[in-house]
Write a protein that holds these residues in place. Structure first.
Motif, short mmCIF file in Angstrom:
data_model
loop_
_atom_site.label_atom_id
_atom_site.label_comp_id
_atom_site.label_asym_id
_atom_site.label_seq_id
_atom_site.Cartn_x
_atom_site.Cartn_y
_atom_site.Cartn_z
N VAL A 60 3.22 50.97 8.74
CA VAL A 60 2.38 52.73 8.46
C VAL A 60 2.44 52.62 6.50
CG1 VAL A 60 3.16 55.17 8.45
CG2 VAL A 60 3.71 53.66 10.57
N ASN A 61 3.30 52.32 6.55
CA ASN A 61 3.63 52.71 4.76
C ASN A 61 2.43 51.42 4.10
OD1 ASN A 61 6.57 53.14 5.24
ND2 ASN A 61 7.48 52.97 4.15
N PHE A 62 1.97 50.60 4.99
CA PHE A 62 1.32 50.28 4.36
C PHE A 62 -0.26 50.57 3.34
CE2 PHE A 62 3.53 45.77 4.43
CZ PHE A 62 3.64 46.13 3.20
N VAL A 63 -0.47 51.10 4.74
CA VAL A 63 -1.50 52.25 5.14
C VAL A 63 -2.52 52.78 4.65
CG1 VAL A 63 -2.98 53.27 7.01
CG2 VAL A 63 -1.94 50.77 7.61
N ALA A 64 -0.54 53.82 4.70
CA ALA A 64 -1.13 54.81 4.33
C ALA A 64 -1.19 55.09 2.09
CB ALA A 64 0.83 56.17 4.04
N PHE A 65 -0.36 53.91 1.87
CA PHE A 65 -0.56 53.48 0.85
C PHE A 65 -1.97 52.71 0.28
CE2 PHE A 65 4.51 52.47 -0.31
CZ PHE A 65 4.43 54.16 -1.49
N SER A 66 -2.58 52.30 0.86
CA SER A 66 -4.28 52.26 1.11
C SER A 66 -4.61 52.93 0.83
CB SER A 66 -4.54 51.25 2.11
OG SER A 66 -5.80 51.08 2.00
N ILE B 47 -4.60 44.90 4.18
CA ILE B 47 -5.05 43.15 5.13
C ILE B 47 -3.32 43.02 4.59
CG2 ILE B 47 -5.05 41.58 3.40
CD1 ILE B 47 -7.27 42.84 2.12
N PHE B 48 -2.40 43.56 4.32
CA PHE B 48 -1.04 43.47 4.55
C PHE B 48 -0.56 43.51 6.04
CE2 PHE B 48 1.47 41.76 0.90
CZ PHE B 48 0.56 41.47 -0.24
N SER B 49 -1.16 44.82 5.82
CA SER B 49 -0.61 45.07 7.66
C SER B 49 -1.04 44.40 8.60
CB SER B 49 -0.87 46.91 7.82
OG SER B 49 -2.15 46.85 7.86
N LEU B 50 -2.86 43.82 8.26
CA LEU B 50 -3.00 42.99 9.47
C LEU B 50 -1.96 41.25 9.42
CD1 LEU B 50 -7.21 43.10 8.19
CD2 LEU B 50 -5.48 43.61 10.88
#
Lengths: 507, 102, 195
Positions: free
Chosen positions: B45-51, B62-65
């Protein structure tokens, strides 16, 4: 779905921030009609077809002709039944499992386009989302099997878990085969690419997609847990499998989910392989496409565009229903497999076959491009579009080669000039030295000979520069000629590509 | 609640903390595994929010994938270990795995 | 409150409440059920954050794959119906207090940091776009080309791709496939000799 989402949102402008919610609600209500009415029709179809196959008439009384209201009568009967929950069951899971099944197969319709642009969510990775949501259905069935507190149900649930985890792999790979040919995961785009004669359908795109269609259909039948793969509910061994303990409306939710997901997987097959909402008759398709565009541009009557889309949706629904009919036909014709045979079919045959088809589908356009100069064996606009792109890259290459050779010629000319200058200077020095030796009579012969040698070397270098300039000139002329030819040919290729683009191939 | 970077980060934090408590308190091996999934999901969730809300670009997605794929792999291996443990001890209570305790 | 904020609130609350339910439920299959709800609504949050592909991957891999696998594991390892392995009341209280403390620390961190250049409008963000069509940029990134970074900074295209991690992950998955099937295979004991 039935109108463009944007126009609905504009209509609800006065709602402020809520206009999109209102538009979404309208889409959801329209979709839930499809979701509710298609099982209604298919359950009647199942009864009629099974009746005919078993040499009976099937339902004939309810609703007059052909008993077409039989499903409604069934539904009323099921609503009236008592909603039972066995004491051994985990009641929270037991009660919520049918909703999980129902929600999963309903949500899949969100990204399924019914006609050109008639889709609730036109996502770029629509096919991926659809397969993902359909895979959630299995979780509800496993939950139902586990929470019923019955051995029959548990067996059904475990079989379903094993079967679905295995069958998801070939399902996804087979669905990827036409995606490789199309170069897009957007179901709307994939459908639009197959406009024209039915040879342009991805079913006939190459031998690999042709086999992949049948492979996909088998796997899709298994993923809807239809006979001959209905091990999860095998009546003859497990009473009712995962739904043994269910009754009334919750029981019927499982079946609504099952028939709706049958329609959904057959809809995917229709879009990926069978041309989606395109009729397969070239001129008719073009006329419908023109009517739709005229409606969308505002140049023609919006009603005509709308009617063209209605025809498209009708064609799509007939193709998908044909798939459902074949699944019903298979169910009443083939005997059920054993669970180990089901797993063997998937893991030992379908997975390797689908992997092979995937590799073949990747190699096929390359083979066609080298043999025919376009990526399809038909005159499909798709193949020409790609070949135009390849041609364009060839033109770019030729132009850069031309430029490089011209640069080379310039360099060589400069070198030749330098060599000529050096030669002239050397000759002058030699002449001066000769004059000096004649006037003074005493200078050394050795100096003279070294100078003579130098001049000979310079002459040789100049000759070499001249030869290299000539060869560079020749190469340059060849490169220029090639580039000219390619550029002249580009006009006709571009015309083809423009025609292809006009035909709606989005790239 | 307005959708913004901080709102997403708060959701991620709640998921993370729930996952940590789950890992610490559950004695069922598979329950511990579910806690790990929750923790990884909070990170996602954090990764996607920062993206979405910073100029990080696609990196977050990409990191969350990668995290999703590796979590699936981790679950497969952990499940195999749990099955092996069950074969030896006839339970998956992690407190019973005390053969190596000094 | 606009539609996006409303949807965000619904799914955020659903995510958090069902994550809490995972912690509090006693049977493993109920935990799995709440985990499905939590992960599914997280996927909805991803869709809201313009990450369509990540959301779909979350649904397909996490919910459709990993959790089915977990429930399958529960069924294979259950020694009785609805197996419960509970914790004592003291442990629960201590865990709850520690969790609240930890949550407070994390919240304080989030509130205390000035995040770098927050982009508010979705149209400003080149990478995610307004409608979440990140499929092609993501695919290109995995092949080693970054359309957003390269276009934005003008760096050479080799500077910012994910080709090597992608290859490593695919090899890793193959290793896991083989390793897991080796670990979990049915062990056949050799038949006793002479009996």
């Amino acid at each position: 779905m039935m109108f463009a989402a944007q126009s609905i949102a504009e209509f609800f402008d006065w709602l402020g921030g809520w206009q999109y919610v209102a538009a979404a609600l309208i889409h959801a209500v329209l979709l839930i009609q499809v979701f509710a009415l298609s099982p209604f029709a298919f359950i009647w179809l199942e009864r009629k077809v099974s009746g005919r196959i078993q040499d009976r008439l099937g339902p004939t009384r309810v609703g007059g002709l052909f008993g077409w209201l039989q499903s409604l009568a069934d539904g009323i009967k099921l609503v009236q039944k008592e909603d039972l929950c066995p004491p051994a069951a985990d009641s929270m899971l037991f009660r919520s499992a049918p909703y999980v099944v129902c929600v999963a197969s309903f949500a899949a319709f969100m990204v399924l386009p019914f006609s050109n642009g008639w889709v609730a969510v036109a996502a770029d990775c629509g096919l991926f989302i659809m397969l993902a949501i359909l895979s959630l259905e299995v979780f509800g069935i496993i939950m139902a099997g586990y929470s019923s507190g019955s051995k029959w149900s548990l067996f059904g649930g475990m079989r379903e878990a094993a079967q679905m985890v295995s069958y998801e792999i070939p399902l996804a790979i087979c669905a990827l085969v036409p995606v490789v040919a199309a170069g897009s995961l957007n179901l709307g785009e994939i459908g639009g690419m197959q406009r024209g004669w039915f040879g342009y359908w991805f079913l006939f795109h190459d031998p690999f997609t042709f086999i992949a269609f049948f492979c996909y259909f088998i796997v899709a039948t298994a993923s809807c847990k239809r006979a001959p793969f209905d091990l999860a509910e095998a009546e003859s061994e497990l009473v009712g499998g995962f739904h043994t303990e269910y009754s009334g409306m919750r029981w019927s939710f499982f079946f609504m989910g099952e028939y709706a997901s049958m329609f959904a997987v057959c809809g995917i097959a229709a879009i990926l392989f069978l041309g989606g909402w395109n009729t397969g008759i070239g001129p008719l398709d073009d006329a419908l496409y023109a009517a739709r565009n005229a409606g969308a541009d505002g140049t023609g009557l919006a009603v005509v565009g709308y009617l063209a889309n209605v025809i498209g949706a009708f064609v799509f629904a007939s193709k998908a229903s044909l798939g459902v009919f074949v699944q019903v036909w298979l169910r009443w014709t083939l005997p059920r497999l054993r669970i180990d045979q089901v797993m063997t079919t998937c893991l030992k045959y379908l997975v390797p076959i689908s992997c092979f088809l995937f590799l073949g589908a990747i190699a096929w356009p390359l083979l066609m491009l080298t043999v025919l100069g376009q990526t399809t064996w038909t005159s499909s606009p798709l193949g020409k579009q790609v070949s135009a792109e390849v041609y364009e890259s060839q033109v770019v290459q030729a132009r850069s080669a031309e430029r490089a050779s011209l640069l080379d010629v310039e360099n060589r000319t400069a070198e030749l000039e330098l060599a000529t200058k050096a030669l002239v200077a050397g000759k002058e020095r030699l002449a001066a030295a000769k004059n000096a030796s004649e006037s003074e009579k005493n200078s050394s012969d050795s100096q003279l000979t070294s100078l003579q040698e130098e001049v000979a070397a310079l002459e040789k270098a100049e000759q070499e520069a001249r030869v290299s300039l000539e060869s560079a000139n020749e190469t340059a002329q060849k490169a220029i000629l090639k580039a000219r030819l390619l550029i002249e040919g580009r006009a006709s290729v571009n015309k083809n590509a423009a025609a292809a683009r006009e035909q709606g191939v989005v790239r | 609640m307005a959708a913004g970077l901080n709102a997403y980060l708060l959701v991620g934090a709640v998921l993370f903390v729930c996952g940590v408590i789950c890992m610490a308190t559950k004695r069922n091996g598979i329950g511990v595994l579910m806690g790990v999934e929750l923790v990884l999901n909070g990170a996602n969730v954090n990764f996607v929010a920062f993206s979405r809300y910073t100029d990080l670009g696609l990196d977050g997605q990409i990191f969350s994938l990668f995290v999703i794929v590796l979590a699936a792999a981790e679950a497969a291996v952990a499940l195999a270990i749990a099955l092996n443990f069950y074969n030896n001890h006839l339970t998956i209570d992690v407190d019973r795995a005390n053969k190596l305790k000094g | 409150m606009s539609g996006e904020n409303f949807l965000f609130s619904v799914f955020a609350i659903l995510t958090c409440v069902s994550a809490l339910a995972v912690v509090l439920s006693q049977t493993v299959v109920r935990m799995a059920f709440w985990l499905v709800i939590s992960l599914g609504s997280t996927a909805a949050l991803f869709f809201l954050a313009n990450a369509d592909f990540v959301g779909a991957a979350q649904l397909l891999i996490y919910v459709g794959g990993t959790l089915v696998l977990l429930v399958f594991g529960v069924m294979l390892t259950a020694s009785g119906p609805y197996m419960k392995i509970g914790t004592s009341a003291g442990e629960t209280v201590v865990a709850g207090l520690l969790g609240l403390l930890f949550l407070f620390v994390v919240f304080a961190c989030i509130g205390g940091v000035e995040w770098r250049k927050p982009v508010t409008g979705s149209a400003d963000n080149i990478a995610t776009g307004a409608v979440g069509n990140t499929l092609r940029p993501l695919g290109l990134s995995f092949l080693g080309v970054r359309p957003d970074a390269d276009l934005a900074t003008g760096k050479p295209p080799e500077a910012s791709g994910y080709l090597l991690p992608f290859e490593i992950v695919s090899v890793h998955l193959l290793v896991v496939l083989i390793g897991a099937s080796y670990l979990a295979r049915a062990k056949r004991r050799a038949a006793p000799v002479g009996q």
